[in-house]
Design a protein around this motif. Structure first.
Motif, short mmCIF file in Angstrom:
data_model
loop_
_atom_site.label_atom_id
_atom_site.label_comp_id
_atom_site.label_asym_id
_atom_site.label_seq_id
_atom_site.Cartn_x
_atom_site.Cartn_y
_atom_site.Cartn_z
N ASN A 1 7.29 27.67 8.63
CA ASN A 1 7.76 26.30 8.66
C ASN A 1 8.80 26.05 7.57
O ASN A 1 9.01 26.88 6.69
CB ASN A 1 6.57 25.34 8.46
N PRO B 1 7.25 18.45 7.19
CA PRO B 1 7.41 19.73 7.87
C PRO B 1 8.38 19.64 9.05
O PRO B 1 8.52 18.58 9.67
CB PRO B 1 6.00 20.05 8.35
N HIS C 1 5.55 25.14 16.41
CA HIS C 1 6.32 26.36 16.16
C HIS C 1 6.35 27.20 17.43
O HIS C 1 5.29 27.52 17.98
CB HIS C 1 5.66 27.13 15.01
#
Lengths: 1619, 209
Positions: free
Chosen positions: A1438, A1464, A1472
């Protein structure tokens, strides 16, 4: 007064003249001054005389009678002038003497007149205003006479124009009484100014009267002469008026004249008066001929125009193409030729053909101007152009040849005479019959006219006679085959002719019968309807014949025919008989064969009698086979004998049918239209209606040329006889080739009109001209169905004349149109028809040159045959250059080897546009230079002034470039001591070039912000902030650095840019160690404690800044925490004087900030000045340095902060121990970091605009969503947190955008490093960091011209062995990850690098910040941590953006799990996607190469020693070998310990070794990339600057190899002074 | 001076920025500069300049007159990058801010002799309307980062401009040695030109034989 002049030729005249001369002279002066025309007078005189003479001549010719008859006409100047002109032309030598005579006389008279007037003058002075007579009549006289101002004009000078009218009248009156006026009087009369008189008209009348009188009495010669004179004068009078017009500009002067006489007489006395000079006429002519040239109109003979002995050539006749000449009228051409011939080199203007050379007509036939386009978008919708598909006009380009030249227009005359209906819907029944009758009669007349029957009869008779003769002659003898042949031919001829005649006769007969029949019907119809509609009347004229002879002829005829027929039938019979016989023979033969066959079969039968059935079968077969054969050959019938009786019968029958009976009168029908038509009143209603209908109708004809209506006739009403007469001729001027001419017949009923029929008319032959064209009748018809309720029969309606309604006919509207189309005739009887020669004949009315495309069609252009056909058809001039290409093509085509090309050439003219050939372009050095420059090849990117000439381009220019190109293959090991390195460097160079080339391309993309400076729209927030700022209190005691104006680099030159280095202060500078002088002393602390503080200055540091070999230094401060606050200005010069952004960005120079200790030694006191002065020597000892690359300064534009001074690990003679601080609190803060620090502020003056990074959107393999999200993330970050760098996507070496997390992946560090400290992970970590830091750092903006930040993968980084902070950080981070640490990449800003990347690790519940470039780590709370702000953190999973209040590492929380502190990138909403890493799976390392390192070590040492000696050119450099070898032993130890904690033991060792030397020195530690930086670093320490007689140097180099060719270089440098 | 084989040619530009025609504006001044290629170098004269501020006269003609002389000599080896005259006009707006009124460019005429050029002027447009308003309000009109931008073709596609007025410039051009280096900028000439003339010439006059 005036009676003196009674006689003209008074000899005493001269005397009087002299008497008056004085007076005259005086006046003349004035006049000379006043008259504007004075100077021209002479010229005029010449003309005048001539003029008069001609007039004189004319009058001589014509005699006085004419004058008497037409005095008025003569007085009119225009006629006079005309005549004068004409007579002038005829002027010949024979009238010469007359002229002379007249001239003389005129002269005399003039003189006399002048004198007289002068006398009269003074008396009659009156200031009369001279206005002018400007009657139209006088205006008209603007002819040649204008120029010709008469003797009057010369005389006028003497004559004051202010003679009063009274005088004139007196004169007139006197003359009237006297009868014949003298010349004098006449002169005065006409010269004096009459204008002001209101009685002008009467004056004129009186003049006329006077003339008439004169004419009546003009008898004797004297009088006649006088009369002539008079006329001359009259003519001149007009001129005089003219002249007055001319002198309009200067009336003032003339008015003044009177005044001048009165007032300014005195002044006139000074003027000298000269007589007007007169030049004789002959002389004038002569002079004139010398000066003037009048080109004649006559044609110049060709012989003159050509050089001698040359015959004119006519190129066109010789077959050469001569081109068209522009049209010039013949007269003008002649004039031009004559004029040209007059000049010296006139002949060169004539061509070989004896004509003036001329270029072809430059005027194009058609406009080449491009059409105008409407640019406006918002046109009224009604005005919008509607685009339709183009329709090709069939005739649009069919121009007639020669129509290009303006004279060559052709004219078609269409003569529409009229039309007659043979049927019209409005016909009544009677009309129908009448029309039929008329038609039949017409036929009859035509037949009569042709008289075919007569002709055929004659021919028949002739043939018969010939045949008879032949038979008579040869009848008795046996006929030769030739004769027989001829006879048979003749008889055949006779037979054919007879048949023809018979049919014709039959037709005649039938026609006649029909006529009679129709007439009968007509009559019946008239009787039936009880009125007549048609005026037809048929008379049958009977022509009685002699019955006997007629009968005889008839019989003869029949007889002859019978005989012939008999002969024919006989012949026929004979032939048939012969045929029969042969057939019979054949049949018999066949018969016999059959029979013999049968017999054979029967014989067979007998032989094979046993088998009955078989036999039977066979028999059957045989019979079967016989059957058909029998049928196929019937027995031929013998021909019948001709029946001669029946022949005669037939002949007679036929004769009675087709021929007039013998003795019967010959009937000759005559049709006349003389009958009366019953008046409409007497007719029944339907008929009246019909007639009314007829009158309502009218007809007109449209003329269509090539399907375009060009004209139409007047509308003519339909007559009751259904004939319309137009009689109109239309002249069509045509340009296009005539394809069709048609006439359309329209019928008008009231306002509506309808097309009845269309008639096509053939295009006439060019020989058919208007005069000889005959009217032709063209039939037309229409199938329109028309029905009426009145008597009109209608059209296309069945119609029966029989009572029972049978035999129905259907009649269609039809008629005949008589018209004539012919070619017109021009004014000069030139036919306006296209030339016959160009008419190829046939159906292709190819008038002149056809357009190839139209003729063949565009698709046919590849068809050679068609082109050839067209070429012959249109008779192309093979010599016309316009047709050159076609001819060439045809020639090729005819040679047969050419097929249509398979390819289509797009740039067939490219060859011609080529500047030079490609080879030449290659060869030329100059072009090469230009090309390389435009390609922005590095060496030539800003090359100035490419020489203008090829020879000035030296090969030297290319040397460097070519060397670079060559280096691609072979590696120069000169700068690179390590061949491995060299290869790496080369590789790096290559990548660099590729990247640069890519960016050069990208650089040519511009954004609006590149070009236009535009203010951002201030948001409310910013506006509010600005408002707050206004309210902010001013703080004069806290000055802030203001933003300076940025300067674009373009306008700069050498010396404009200065580097400002503000050195503020330093902390913890190493302090001197007290010089114990005693070797082996161990208790240092004791000494320190006692006299250190008191007796000795700890350190006297100063700072030396060197940049581009310019060295400046500050003053010397004292103590370990000095404060200088000094500003140093260093000049900056860009490489090659190129101040472009790109060039500045690639400056690799570094600013060295060195801290020195100034040490003063007292040298011995010399004998001379004992006690007076103390000699001291100043030495400077290097304590440490800070290196800041120029590129960093340039990109940051200012560097402000406290830097850790890079101090050597061992500093001989100095102790790094902290001074005994008094301020413990501060100590506590600093405790975490060791070493010296310096606070600097560096900037460039003027501030330069840093290079822009490329915002080019590079292509990417990333998902589009991801890229968008990344962009959004970065944008949001930039908006809210301006100062927090945030990177989500980076560009890899291939120029592709890659998401940053892909770079983070655990990677194994070299195993050797891990093995070094297997038990101590702390040590291992430090070693790994050290390894990473030893990889040379090369900022991207230096290597890639600062265009962008490229991130190479760890594999690439290790291969290239050069990289930016990011690469170091990524590698370090990956190593840490593989070592099991928690590691992140910090994207933030640091000093001095600016935006950079660091590594964050979390170990033992504390965060450590690693500087990957130096391998050092800092605690989170380290004050001197170079990392200033933390923008974002990155790991493999991240990216987190710092959204805390502060950015300094000390004040933030690194716990990324806290969403309120770290934002984030991948969150629950955007998970992700599982990005795979771009890093290699595993890194493989080459083992450290100790041998190579040793080699390198030796060579570096050698080079450095040479360099140091080189830097000390005036002093001997002695090397202390013992010291050097000792130092060499230390260096590996230093390497092992990482430069830590070695100082003490090391120093002691040294000191024990070199007891009697004062030693100062230090080891330098560098990562190895090239030799250059090492030399530079050594130089910057300034060790070589120590001067002294007894100084010795020691230099030791140690190269420690690490895996993968990472080398650590140690240079130990020391100076030794013997004490 | 009279070298037989010159390696550079010279271009002398004399002339003046005569004036301008900006119907809406007054109190304008003008900056000029020359933009030229790599192979060009100014040898004498000013490359850049700034004129006085001029006001419109009260007479009927509403022209702004500067009559600002230009006098520069260039030398070059290559006609590529022929000098261009970049003119930018500035003036005060209603609030007294100095704003740009127009940019314009023209090539220096090629042919020797006298020329007059009327340069149409333009200014960059604000990207959107609000910006237009604020730029008017704040007196910060969009400007080119460098007036020389108008002399180059690259990157212009990203800008939008509005036409503003005209500036009239007169030139008197002399060239030297251009013909000798093979560049014939004069009018098409007959073949019988005098072979070599040294010194300055307005190369046309050679043909008046």
């Amino acid at each position: 007064m005036k009676d003196q002049q009674s006689s003209d030729e008074d000899p005493g005249e001269t005397l009087k003249r002299t008497l008056k001369a004085q007076l005259q002279r005086r006046k003349k002066r004035v006049l000379e001054r006043s008259s504007a025309q004075g100077t021209h007078v002479d010229d005029y005189d010449d003309d005048d005389v001539e003029e008069i003479s001609t007039v004189q001549q004319r009058s001589e010719d014509e005699g006085p009678s004419e004058k008497a008859a037409d005095p008025d006409g003569l007085s009119r100047p225009p006629t006079g002038s005309l005549r004068g002109l004409s007579s002038r032309i005829q002027h010949t030598a024979d009238s010469q003497h007359l002229d002379d005579f007249v001239t003389r006389r005129l002269e005399e008279k003039r003189r006399a007149a002048r004198a007289k007037v002068e006398n009269a003058q003074p008396q009659e002075v009156s200031p009369e205003p001279a206005s002018r007579l400007q009657s139209l009549r006088d205006r008209d006289t603007v002819t040649r006479f204008d120029r010709a101002v008469d003797p009057e004009r010369a005389g006028r000078q003497d004559v004051p124009p202010t003679l009063s009218t009274r005088v004139k009248f007196r004169e007139v009156a006197r003359r009237a009484s006297k009868g014949v006026p003298t010349a004098e009087e006449a002169y005065n009369f006409f010269t004096f100014n009459f204008e002001p008189d209101p009685q002008e008209e009467t004056e004129k009348i009186s003049r006329k009267r006077k003339k008439q009188k004169k004419a009546s009495e003009g008898g004797d010669e004297e009088g006649g002469e006088d009369d002539d004179e008079q006329e001359d004068a009259e003519v001149d009078e007009g001129n005089q008026d003219e002249h007055e017009d001319q002198s309009e500009e200067a009336p003032l002067v003339r008015d003044e004249e009177g005044d001048l006489f009165v007032i300014e007489q005195s002044s006139q006395d000074f003027l000298e008066v000269k007589k007007a000079e007169y030049i004789g006429y002959r002389k004038c002519i002569q002079q004139e001929s010398e000066l003037l040239f009048r080109p004649s109109f006559r044609t110049v003979p060709t012989s003159i125009k050509l050089p001698e002995n040359m015959k004119p050539r006519f190129l066109e006749d010789e077959g050469l193409y001569a081109g068209e000449r522009p049209p010039v009228s013949l007269t003008n051409e002649n004039i031009l030729e004559n004029r040209i011939l007059k000049t010296e080199e006139g002949k060169k203007w004539f061509g070989d053909d004896g004509r003036i050379m001329a270029l072809p007509d430059p005027i194009k036939e058609s406009s080449t101007r491009p059409p105008l386009f409407q640019m406006e978008e918002d046109v009224d919708p009604a005005l919008h152009t509607v685009y339709r598909k183009a329709v090709k006009s069939k005739y649009a380009y069919l121009y007639i040849a020669g129509s290009a030249d303006p004279e060559g227009d052709y004219q078609l005359d269409v003569d529409v005479s009229g039309l007659i209906f043979s049927h019209h819907p409005l016909f009544s029944r009677e009309h129908v019959l009448g029309a039929r009758l008329a038609q039949l009669y017409d036929q009859y007349l035509t037949r009569q006219h042709n008289n075919l029957t007569g002709h055929l009869t004659d021919k028949l008779n002739g043939s018969r006679i010939a045949l008879r003769n032949m038979l008579n002659v040869h009848g008795s003898q046996s006929l030769t085959p030739v004769m027989q042949q001829r006879i048979s031919e003749y008889s055949l001829e006779v037979r054919n002719t007879r048949q023809l005649r018979d049919s014709e006769q039959e037709k005649d007969r039938t026609l006649l019968k029909n006529i009679v029949k129709v007439w009968k019907e007509l009559k019946a119809q008239r009787d039936l309807q009880k009125y007549t509609n048609t005026p037809f009347k048929l008379y049958l004229r009977r022509e009685n014949v002699d019955r006997a002879s007629d009968e005889r002829e008839y019989e003869d005829e029949i007889l002859a025919e019978v005989v012939e027929l008999e002969a024919e039938s006989e012949e026929d019979y004979q032939r048939k008989l012969a045929e029969y016989k042969t057939q019979l023979e054949e049949w018999k033969l066949w018969r016999r064969k059959q029979k013999s066959k049968k017999k054979k079969k029967k014989k067979k039968k007998k032989g094979q009698a046993q088998d009955e059935t078989e036999e039977e079968d066979e028999d059957q077969e045989a019979s079967e086979s016989e059957g058909p054969v029998e049928e196929g050959h019937p027995k031929p019938e013998p021909p019948e004998k001709p029946d001669f009786d029946s022949i005669e019968q037939q002949v007679r029958e036929k004769a009675s049918r087709i021929r007039r009976k013998p003795g019967e009168a010959i009937l000759i029908p005559e049709l006349s239209a003389s009958g009366n038509i019953t008046a409409s009143e007497l007719c029944p209603r339907p008929e009246t209606a019909r007639r009314e209908d007829v009158t309502r109708r009218s007809l007109f004809i449209k003329i269509l040329y090539n399907d375009k209506e060009v004209s139409r006739t007047d509308s003519r009403s339909l007559n009751s006889d259904f004939k319309v007469h137009f009689g109109q001729i239309f002249n069509l001027k045509i340009v296009n080739c005539p394809q069709s001419i048609s006439l359309q017949v329209f019928e008008e009923i009231g306002s509506s009109c309808s097309l009845l029929a269309q008639v096509y008319i053939p295009v006439p032959e060019p020989s058919v001209l208007t005069g000889n064209g005959t009217l032709e009748e063209f039939e037309f018809s229409s199938n329109q169905r028309v029905m009426f309720d009145h008597d009109g029969v209608g059209s296309d309606v069945p119609l029966s004349f029989e009572a029972d309604g049978s035999n129905k006919q259907t009649l269609l509207t039809s008629g005949k149109l008589s018209c004539c189309v012919s070619w017109g005739i021009g004014e000069d009887d030139v036919p306006l028809a296209p030339p016959v020669s160009q008419q190829p004949g046939g159906l292709h009315s190819g008038l002149g040159r056809l357009d190839a495309v139209t003729y063949i069609g565009a698709s046919g252009l590849y068809d050679m045959k068609k082109i050839g056909e067209w070429a012959t058809q249109s008779r192309l001039d093979p010599n016309d250059p316009k047709n050159g290409s076609i001819m060439q093509l045809l020639k090729l085509a005819s040679s047969g080897e050419v097929t249509a090309p398979e390819y289509f050439r797009l740039e067939q003219l490219q060859e011609e546009f080529n500047f030079v050939t490609d080879e030449e372009l290659e060869r030329s050095k100059r072009f090469r230079l230009l090309r390389l420059r435009s390609q922005e090849v590095a060496e030539f990117r800003n090359y100035k002034c490419v020489p203008a000439l090829e020879r000035e381009v030296t090969d030297k220019v290319f040397q460097e470039y070519e060397r670079r190109l060559k280096e691609g293959e072979e590696i120069d090991t000169r700068d690179h001591l390590d061949p491995q390195r060299a290869r790496k460097a080369k590789q790096h160079q290559k990548i660099r070039e590729a990247v640069i080339n890519r960016f050069i391309l990208a650089k040519h993309h511009f954004l609006l912000s590149d070009l236009v400076i535009e203010e951002e729209i201030p948001s409310i927030g910013i506006l509010g902030l600005n408002l707050f700022k206004l309210a902010e209190p001013k703080r004069p005691l806290k000055p802030q650095r203001k933003e300076r104006k940025k300067v674009t680099a373009q306008n700069l030159s050498n010396g404009d840019i200065k580097l400002l280095v503000n050195i503020i202060r330093a902390y913890d500078v190493p302090v001197r160690r007290p010089q114990s002088g005693r070797p082996g002393q161990s208790s240092q602390t004791a000494i320190q404690g006692s006299d250190w503080l008191i007796s000795q200055v700890q350190v006297r540091p100063f700072v030396e800044v060197s940049f581009q070999r310019t060295v400046l230094q500050t003053t010397t401060a004292e103590g370990p925490n000095p404060c200088w606050n000094e500003e140093l200005q260093l000049p900056f010069s860009a490489p090659n004087g190129d101040y472009s952004t790109a060039s500045l960005q690639s400056v690799k120079d570094e600013v060295f900030i060195n801290i020195f200790d100034e040490v003063v030694y007292e040298t011995g006191v010399t004998d001379k000045d004992k006690g007076k002065s103390i000699h001291t020597r100043v030495e400077k000892h290097w304590l440490g340095s800070v290196k800041i690359p120029f590129s960093t300064i340039y990109s940051q534009s200012r560097i402000d902060g406290t830097f850790k001074v890079n101090t050597p690990a061992v500093l001989l003679g100095y102790s790094k121990e902290r001074s005994h601080g008094t301020n413990g609190g501060y100590d506590a803060l600093r405790s975490l970091s060791e070493g010296a620090f310096i606070t600097l502020f560096i900037t460039i003056e003027p501030q330069l605009v840093p290079g822009e990074t490329i915002r080019e959107k590079f292509d990417s393999q990333e998902d589009e969503h991801l890229l968008q999200a990344a962009e959004r993330f970065e944008r949001d970050a930039a908006r809210v947190y301006l100062d927090r760098p945030c990177i989500t996507t980076v560009i890899d070496l291939n120029g592709k955008t890659v998401f940053i997390t892909r770079y983070i992946k655990p990677l194994n560090p070299p195993q050797e490093l891990l093995d070094a400290f297997p038990e101590n992970s702390q040590e291992a970590t430090a070693l790994v960091a050290r390894f990473v830091s030893l990889i040379p750092s090369l900022p991207d903006r230096v290597s890639f011209s600062g265009t962008c930040d490229l991130w190479s993968t760890c594999g690439e980084f290790l291969t290239l062995l050069a990289g930016d902070e990011e690469e170091h950080a990524v590698l370090l981070c990956n190593y840490f990850l593989s070592m099991g640490k928690k590691a992140w990449l910090i994207i933030g800003t640091a000093i001095p690098e600016g935006p950079t990347a660091y590594v964050l690790t979390y170990e033992q519940s504390r965060y450590l910040i690693w500087n990957p470039s130096s391998g050092q780590y800092y605690g989170q709370y380290d004050t001197f941590c170079p990392l200033q702000t933390v923008g974002s953190l990155v790991n493999a999973d991240n990216v987190w953006l710092n959204i805390q209040e502060y950015t300094s590492p000390m004040t933030i929380n690194f716990d990324v799990s806290k969403a309120n502190l770290w934002k984030p990138f991948f969150s629950r909403s955007f998970t992700h996607p599982g990005l795979s890493s771009v890093q290699p799976e595993q890194l493989s390392y080459k083992r450290a190469d100790k041998a190579a390192a040793a080699d390198l070590q030796d060579s570096i040492e050698k080079i450095l020693k040479e360099k140091i000696m080189e830097w000390r050119p005036r002093h001997p450099t002695r090397w202390n070998r013992y010291c050097t070898s000792t130092l060499k032993q230390f260096l590996p130890k230093l390497e092992l310990s990482g430069g830590q904690d070695m100082a003490e033991g090391h120093r002691h060792e040294l000191q024990s070794l070199l007891g009697d030397h004062r030693i100062s020195g230090f080891p330098l530690h560098l990562p190895f990339s090239e030799i250059g930086p090492i030399i530079e670093a050594v130089h910057s320490t300034g060790v070589h600057n120590i001067q002294g007689s007894n100084v010795e140097f020691a230099l030791a180099v140690y190269v420690h190899p690490y895996p993968n060719h990472v080398l650590s270089v140690w240079v130990y440098l020391a100076s030794l002074v013997r004490t | 001076m009279a070298t037989g084989n010159p390696s550079v040619f010279l271009l002398t530009v004399n002339g003046q920025i005569e004036g301008a025609n900006f119907p809406e504006y007054d109190n304008l001044y003008c900056k000029y500069c020359f933009v030229y290629g790599h192979d060009w170098a100014p040898t004498s004269g000013l490359e850049e300049g700034i004129t006085q501020i001029t006001c419109k006269g009260s007479q009927s003609s509403h022209r702004l007159i500067w009559n600002f002389p230009l006098e520069t000599t260039f030398k070059s080896t290559n006609p590529s990058g022929w000098p261009q005259l970049v003119v930018s006009v500035y003036g005060l707006d209603v609030f007294g801010n100095d704003v740009v009124r127009g940019y314009g460019v023209t090539h220096i005429p090629f042919t020797p002799g006298q020329h007059t050029r009327t340069i149409p002027m333009f200014v960059p447009e604000p990207t959107w309307r609000l910006q237009k308003f604020t730029s008017w309000l704040l007196g910060r009109r969009p400007e080119y980062t460098d007036p020389k931008v108008v002399a180059q073709g690259e990157g212009r596609e990203v800008t939008r401009v509005r036409s503003q007025g005209f500036v009239t410039v007169s030139f008197h051009i002399m060239t030297k040695d251009m013909k000798k280096l093979g560049y014939d900028t004069g009018p098409s000439s007959p073949l019988n030109t005098p072979s070599a003339t040294s010194g300055w010439s307005t190369e046309e006059q050679q043909y008046t034989t």
